[in-house]
Write an enzyme that holds these catalytic residues in place. Sequence first.
Site, PDB file in Angstrom:
ATOM      1  CG  HIS A   1     -25.809 -20.864 -17.336  1.00  7.25           C
ATOM      2  ND1 HIS A   1     -25.783 -21.858 -17.886  1.00  7.25           N
ATOM      3  CD2 HIS A   1     -25.749 -20.554 -18.499  1.00  7.25           C
ATOM      4  CE1 HIS A   1     -25.574 -22.079 -19.157  1.00  7.25           C
ATOM      5  NE2 HIS A   1     -25.090 -20.929 -19.270  1.00  7.25           N
TER       6      HIS A   1
ATOM      7  CD  GLU B   1     -33.990 -29.005 -21.379  1.00  8.94           C
ATOM      8  OE1 GLU B   1     -33.603 -27.856 -22.190  1.00  8.94           O
ATOM      9  OE2 GLU B   1     -34.189 -29.504 -20.098  1.00  8.94           O
TER      10      GLU B   1
ATOM     11  NE  ARG C   1     -27.837 -20.923 -21.026  1.00  8.24           N
ATOM     12  CZ  ARG C   1     -28.442 -19.628 -21.969  1.00  8.24           C
ATOM     13  NH1 ARG C   1     -29.394 -19.723 -22.702  1.00  8.24           N
ATOM     14  NH2 ARG C   1     -27.132 -19.246 -22.952  1.00  8.24           N
TER      15      ARG C   1
ATOM     16  CD  GLU D   1     -22.710 -17.551 -23.334  1.00  9.52           C
ATOM     17  OE1 GLU D   1     -21.942 -16.254 -23.787  1.00  9.52           O
ATOM     18  OE2 GLU D   1     -22.194 -18.500 -23.247  1.00  9.52           O
TER      19      GLU D   1
ATOM     20  NE  ARG E   1     -16.994 -23.800 -30.137  1.00 13.72           N
ATOM     21  CZ  ARG E   1     -16.936 -24.477 -29.946  1.00 13.72           C
ATOM     22  NH1 ARG E   1     -16.122 -25.588 -29.726  1.00 13.72           N
ATOM     23  NH2 ARG E   1     -16.803 -24.457 -28.127  1.00 13.72           N
TER      24      ARG E   1
ATOM     25  CG  HIS F   1     -24.917 -16.836 -19.685  1.00 17.84           C
ATOM     26  ND1 HIS F   1     -25.839 -17.357 -19.844  1.00 17.84           N
ATOM     27  CD2 HIS F   1     -26.025 -15.570 -19.194  1.00 17.84           C
ATOM     28  CE1 HIS F   1     -27.366 -17.229 -19.585  1.00 17.84           C
ATOM     29  NE2 HIS F   1     -27.427 -15.670 -18.835  1.00 17.84           N
TER      30      HIS F   1
END
Length: 204
Positions: A10, A14, A61, A88, A115, A158
């Site tokens: 995508h 924001e 999104r 995602e 992460r 995603h």
Amino acid sequence: MTGTLILVRHGQSEWNLKNLFTGWKNPGLTDQGIEEARKAGQALKAKGYQPDAYYTSALSRAQRTLDLMLEEMGIDNVVIVRNQALNERDYGDLAGLNKDDAREKWGEEQVHIWRRSYDVPPPGGESLKDTAARVLPYYRAEIEPRVKAGETVLVAAHGNSLRALVMVLEGLDEDAILKREIATGAPIIYGIDQAGKRVSTQEL
């Protein structure tokens, strides 16, 4: 006979712009994200792609990105399959937090592990391994048979749900996939043979 699998992350959201963990939350696209989605559609149209099937996640999104792409491609009145298997990675307790604030709370090293490790999930969330465990069965059951049959399938999803697919398609190991960047709004096009093997790769 070769089928075609088109993967598109995508456009910028924001929360991408604000440096927030997003996961299963539903921020909209930024102006840049809208433009990225439109350019992806324009690039696919310029190459003459007319997909036979369309898949996206349950998150707005990705759905908006696909809608904008189809608008640019001049495609309407088609069936779009939406499924949360393509969502995602769920960031759990990190969702909505600024990444810098998370580092202050848990420490740079711990946040980096959450992460960038393959199999260590954040609190209440998913690792990339967990994400792959829902993405890959869905791909094999719903999407791969169509591509193996010679169809062209477009998937808007995603960064991490697409990483799970790219890992398998490109034969990457657990370290390599974590370093594989997937840009927003940049189509990755795979030629797939009847055995489900990748025979070509192109990035637009």
